[in-house]
Every structure is written in C-alpha cells, then in structure tokens.
Write a protein that holds these residues in place. Structure first.
Motif, PDB file in Angstrom:
ATOM      1  N   UNK A 145      44.159  51.800  21.634  1.00  0.00           N
ATOM      2  CA  UNK A 145      45.013  51.803  20.433  1.00  0.00           C
ATOM      3  C   UNK A 145      45.015  50.473  19.699  1.00  0.00           C
ATOM      4  N   UNK A 146      43.852  49.825  19.664  1.00  0.00           N
ATOM      5  CA  UNK A 146      43.732  48.588  18.907  1.00  0.00           C
ATOM      6  C   UNK A 146      44.115  47.336  19.658  1.00  0.00           C
ATOM      7  N   UNK A 147      44.596  47.443  20.893  1.00  0.00           N
ATOM      8  CA  UNK A 147      44.946  46.287  21.717  1.00  0.00           C
ATOM      9  C   UNK A 147      44.067  46.259  22.957  1.00  0.00           C
ATOM     10  N   UNK A 148      44.034  45.116  23.631  1.00  0.00           N
ATOM     11  CA  UNK A 148      43.220  45.026  24.839  1.00  0.00           C
ATOM     12  C   UNK A 148      43.951  44.254  25.924  1.00  0.00           C
ATOM     13  N   UNK A 149      43.610  44.572  27.183  1.00  0.00           N
ATOM     14  CA  UNK A 149      44.237  43.941  28.349  1.00  0.00           C
ATOM     15  C   UNK A 149      43.154  43.675  29.390  1.00  0.00           C
ATOM     16  N   UNK A 150      43.238  42.512  30.017  1.00  0.00           N
ATOM     17  CA  UNK A 150      42.247  42.144  31.039  1.00  0.00           C
ATOM     18  C   UNK A 150      42.588  42.800  32.370  1.00  0.00           C
ATOM     19  N   UNK A 151      41.538  43.211  33.113  1.00  0.00           N
ATOM     20  CA  UNK A 151      41.709  43.655  34.495  1.00  0.00           C
ATOM     21  C   UNK A 151      40.870  42.754  35.394  1.00  0.00           C
ATOM     22  N   UNK A 152      41.317  42.607  36.628  1.00  0.00           N
ATOM     23  CA  UNK A 152      40.636  41.762  37.613  1.00  0.00           C
ATOM     24  C   UNK A 152      40.295  42.630  38.810  1.00  0.00           C
ATOM     25  N   UNK A 153      39.003  42.697  39.153  1.00  0.00           N
ATOM     26  CA  UNK A 153      38.519  43.519  40.255  1.00  0.00           C
ATOM     27  C   UNK A 153      37.927  42.595  41.322  1.00  0.00           C
ATOM     28  N   UNK A 154      38.542  42.603  42.512  1.00  0.00           N
ATOM     29  CA  UNK A 154      38.062  41.750  43.609  1.00  0.00           C
ATOM     30  C   UNK A 154      37.544  42.651  44.722  1.00  0.00           C
ATOM     31  N   UNK A 155      36.408  42.264  45.305  1.00  0.00           N
ATOM     32  CA  UNK A 155      35.722  43.136  46.257  1.00  0.00           C
ATOM     33  C   UNK A 155      36.595  43.486  47.448  1.00  0.00           C
ATOM     34  N   UNK A 156      37.384  42.520  47.950  1.00  0.00           N
ATOM     35  CA  UNK A 156      38.196  42.802  49.136  1.00  0.00           C
ATOM     36  C   UNK A 156      39.549  43.432  48.799  1.00  0.00           C
ATOM     37  N   UNK A 157      39.784  43.738  47.502  1.00  0.00           N
ATOM     38  CA  UNK A 157      41.051  44.366  47.107  1.00  0.00           C
ATOM     39  C   UNK A 157      40.874  45.838  46.749  1.00  0.00           C
ATOM     40  N   UNK A 158      39.625  46.287  46.645  1.00  0.00           N
ATOM     41  CA  UNK A 158      39.352  47.698  46.337  1.00  0.00           C
ATOM     42  C   UNK A 158      38.384  48.239  47.386  1.00  0.00           C
ATOM     43  N   UNK A 159      38.180  49.554  47.388  1.00  0.00           N
ATOM     44  CA  UNK A 159      37.240  50.149  48.328  1.00  0.00           C
ATOM     45  C   UNK A 159      35.812  49.743  47.966  1.00  0.00           C
ATOM     46  N   UNK A 160      34.919  49.885  48.946  1.00  0.00           N
ATOM     47  CA  UNK A 160      33.514  49.543  48.700  1.00  0.00           C
ATOM     48  C   UNK A 160      32.943  50.397  47.573  1.00  0.00           C
ATOM     49  N   UNK A 161      33.319  51.679  47.534  1.00  0.00           N
ATOM     50  CA  UNK A 161      32.833  52.580  46.490  1.00  0.00           C
ATOM     51  C   UNK A 161      33.349  52.152  45.116  1.00  0.00           C
TER      52      UNK A 161
END
Length: 501
Positions: free
Chosen positions: A80-96
């Motif tokens: 909707x015209x705005x943006x937000x950053x996401x942070x993806x860390x390998x040990x915080x999510x599943x391997x898949x």
C-alpha cells in the motif's frame, strides 16, 4: 535469447526450486495481523526498549529489496505504498525457510511471522521466525523501485507504476477520499444520488463532440454521453428536487495534460436556488473536500500553494480588466462595448468575443481558486438570462491552478426561451461549429410541464484531484488513461518458451 527472456527462464526455474522445498509458487489465503502502513503508524516512534520482543506481527508484502549476508539477511516488503524491513537469520528460522529466503527474487510476494525490533542502525524491522511464499514474480522489476519514470510504461502498465512508485497508490486513495467527501456532504444536504443513461439517442448538456456507437437490435446510432445534465433536469421536473450523479463522460476531442476523452464529473441540481446560492455551496463543498482528502485547505501544485480556504469572486469582465496584458488596459466601459470587443477578437458576436478574450488573457492567470461569474448568452445555451442584462446569463465557472474545474448556472426553465437558444445553437452548427448544441424535443416537452427555479453545477473530479495531489497531468489521476494500442509483445509465447527450457 534476449536478456529479458533469460531472466524469465531463470525465474521459472526458481519457481520449480521453491516448489521442491514444499511451497506452492502461487499460494493461497494468508491471514495477517497487521498491514505495513498500520505498523509504521503505530510503532515508528517506539524505541527499541519500548518494543522489546512483545510486539508480534504477521505481515505480507512484495519483496522490494534483498541483502543477503551469509547466515543472515535483510529484505524490504512493500504494501500500500509503504515498506518495512524484515530480518531473516539462519538460526532463527527452519532450514527450509532459510533456503526459501535464499531463493527469493525481487518482486516475489511473501508473508512472515515474527516480532518488531530495531536494528543497530535504528531501523524498525521484523525479526522473522516463519516465512511463507505467496506468489512468484516472473518478470524483471524496474532498476530503481522509485525510478520508473517512462511515462508510456507508467500509464500503460499502471500495476507496475504502483509497484515501483509508492506515491501513486496514495494519489488514488486521495481521489477516493475526494469522492467520498463529496457524497457525504451532498447527502447530508438532502441530495439523492441517481444514475442516468450513458448511451443516448441525442447528446447534450455541453459543447463537445461525441463518440458514436450503434445498437444492432434497434438498428440505431447512439452517442456516449458528453454530460448527464438534460436527464438530471428531467428529474427536477419530475419532483426530485435535489439530485446528483458522479458520472463518467466521454468527449471525442483532443488529449492533453488537462483533457482525457473519458473523465469523471460530479453534477448536482437543486430546486428553488440560483447561481448565487450555488456559489456559497461551492465554497463550502471545496473547502471541506480538501480538508477530508488532504487534511488542509492548502495544496501544493507545481511549486505554488493553492488555498481553497480563500476563493475570490470576479465577473468575467472584471477578470479581463485585471489580467489584461500589454498597453491600453481596458476599462469597464471598454469590456461593455461591442465594438471594442470585436476589434480585439476574431469572433462573430460581442459575447463570443468577450469569452475569447477572457480565455486568452485571464484563464491561465487564475492560479488561486476563483469563481468567475456572468457569462455571455452565446456560450451558455442552458443558462437563465440576467433580468437586468439579457445578453448575459447567471452562470459561473470555478478556476484553480490556471484551469477550469467547475461550471454552474441558474437553469433556464422557460421552454420557449430554451427553444430559441437551441435554434441559436443550430445556427452556430450550420456555420461550422461542430460542438454547438442539438435540438432536444423531449427535453423541451419535459420543461413544458414546468421546471421550478433551479441551480445546477458540474465539478471535474479529475482536475480537482490533480490539484489536491499535486499531479501535473490528468493521466496521473486516472487509473487507466486512454492510450494508443500497444504492439504485440508476445508475452504468452515468451512464457511458454521459458517453461519449456
């Protein structure tokens, strides 16, 4: 194979890789807890300590940027015209999920679960704990998300324009607020919204050339309406004393930054009032619409502050005197003198000459909102004469940013005088004026049953939106403006080739 074809081939292959990870390349329903604009509105001012790890969110959006750094990475999601950053860390999510993150392309649509935090640089972000894939993008995005500047591409591919330029969506949200405000204000004053025919056996209500179509069953030509006026006034005769329509009109004429062949107008009619009453209503309507749409009566247009909180009122003659350029500034006696008017114009009558001079010397100078009133009868075939000066009518137009945004008048309700006006227009048509009004016998019959004193007005929604959003072209405020047909790009063939490779 072109570079674009090669990029599509690679993305089709990655769609297969994503499917192999157990995700559907084109997913299904995704229930989110927050929109990105809501997160920014509610939490942009919160410190890292205030956020902690307690603000959990589930969001979706289109991948706008990707920055991978080994065992972690960032992305921006747009919505909707705005943006937000996401942070993806390998040990915080599943391997898949981490493999999914590594397979993402710019433009893919994803969802995620996580919590809000601030990075070392202080940027509000989502610490991702679960990643979802929702839709694959197969085409390359503009090099710069906020750099899609090719006008042809922006208007032809409005979807891409909205993806690349966040402010575009906000322009059309403002447009929706303008329309909602107008509806709310008129209905609070007792006006009823109606719908009138778009295909008409006779076109009328304005000076314009129509589009022609053909009805096969009835074997008759029809015209796309150039204005709903004559139908709305039939309703006034029938006893609907306050009516309005937010309507699409079609005029077969030139294209410019101020004109599109298909455009949106507000038209409203009120029994037992006149053009003076409509002036007062117009001032209130425009001021409140600006407040509802942008939160202020002041808008910035082409580097100038346009203030709807202060709307001047000038007669057409006064405007010619005020904005006359060059030597020999005219007096009121000059602009009332038919000989002076005809010497300064190539038009055939004094009234047409006054209008022509006004358009040449004053119209572009009307930057701040102004009401220009008292028009010659020659250019106003549906307006009521001024009792004290029958060569003029009780009519006004609204100007702002150097362009007309509205037109209003006390409606002519004498059927015999209306017939004379139509006959005058027929004479103008015989002399070559293709935009002169036609004779409408049914409208004359309706008037003959008695139409109460009435004021009527039209306001251009597109031009008003241009001013309130600071848009320089009418095409910037119409979602899908008319363009010449595009050459066949063979998209289906390219997609099949990419799938086969």
């Amino acid at each position: 194979m072109s570079l674009e074809d090669e990029l599509m081939r690679q993305r089709v292959l990655r769609a297969g890789e994503i499917e192999a990870l157990g995700f559907k390349p084109y997913g299904h329903r995704f229930d989110f807890t927050h929109t990105i604009p809501r997160i920014l509105s509610e939490y942009a001012a919160k410190t890292a300590e205030e956020l902690g790890e307690g603000v959990r969110v589930r969001i979706a959006g289109r991948v706008q940027t990707l920055r991978r750094m080994g065992k972690a990475g960032f992305a921006h999601l747009a919505q909707s015209g705005d943006r937000l950053q996401i942070y993806v860390r390998k040990d915080a999510v599943s391997e898949t999920d981490y493999k999914l993150y590594q397979a993402l392309d710019i433009g893919d649509i994803v969802g995620c679960d996580g919590y809000l935090f601030r990075t070392r640089t202080g940027e509000l972000s989502v610490h991702v704990e679960k990643l979802y894939f929702l839709s694959k993008n197969l085409l390359s995005m503009p090099e710069k998300w906020h750099g899609l500047e090719d006008v042809e591409t922006r208007y032809r591919q409005r979807y891409l324009d909205m993806i690349a330029n966040g402010d575009v969506q906000k322009t059309f949200v403002t447009r929706a607020r303008i329309i909602a405000s107008i509806r709310r204000q008129l209905e609070s004053r007792g006006f009823v919204e109606v719908e009138t025919p778009m295909m008409q056996p006779l076109y009328g209500g304005a000076a314009a050339r129509p589009f022609v179509t053909h009805h096969n069953t009835l074997d008759m030509d029809l015209y796309l309406r150039i204005a709903p006026e004559l139908y709305l006034k039939r309703l006034i005769v029938g006893g609907m004393e306050r009516v309005y329509e937010i309507n699409r009109n079609f005029r077969n004429e030139g294209v410019s930054t101020h004109h599109n062949p298909e455009f949106t107008m507000l038209e409203f009619y009120q029994a037992y009032t006149d053009y003076r009453g409509l002036m007062d209503l117009t001032v209130e309507l425009l001021q409140q619409t600006a407040m509802d749409a942008i939160g202020s009566t002041k808008a910035s247009y082409d580097g100038v502050e346009i203030d709807f909180g202060s709307i001047r009122r000038l007669s057409m003659r006064e405007a010619v005197i005020e904005f006359w350029k060059g030597d020999g500034k005219p007096t009121l006696d000059n602009v009332k003198d038919p000989e002076w008017l005809l010497r300064n114009s190539a038009k055939r009558t004094a009234g047409e000459a006054l209008s022509d001079i006004f358009e040449r010397v004053a119209e572009e100078e009307l930057i701040q909102p102004a009401i220009i009133y008292d028009y010659p009868v020659e250019i106003s075939p549906l307006s009521k004469n001024k009792p004290e000066e029958p060569a003029f009518v009780e009519r006004f137009e609204i100007f702002a940013a150097g362009m007309e945004i509205g037109n209003a008048y006390t409606e002519l309700n004498d059927p015999q005088e209306q017939r004379r006006r139509f006959e005058m227009q027929l004479g103008m048509r015989e002399r070559g004026d293709e935009e002169a009004h036609q004779m409408d016998e049914d409208y004359l019959r309706a008037m003959s049953y008695g139409m109460p004193p009435t004021g009527g007005e039209g306001i251009g929604i597109d031009r008003l939106t241009m001013i309130l959003t600071g848009s320089k072209s009418i095409r910037d405020v119409i979602l899908f403006p008319l363009l010449r047909p595009e050459d066949d790009i063979g998209m289906a063939a390219r997609l099949r080739a990419a799938e086969q490779d």
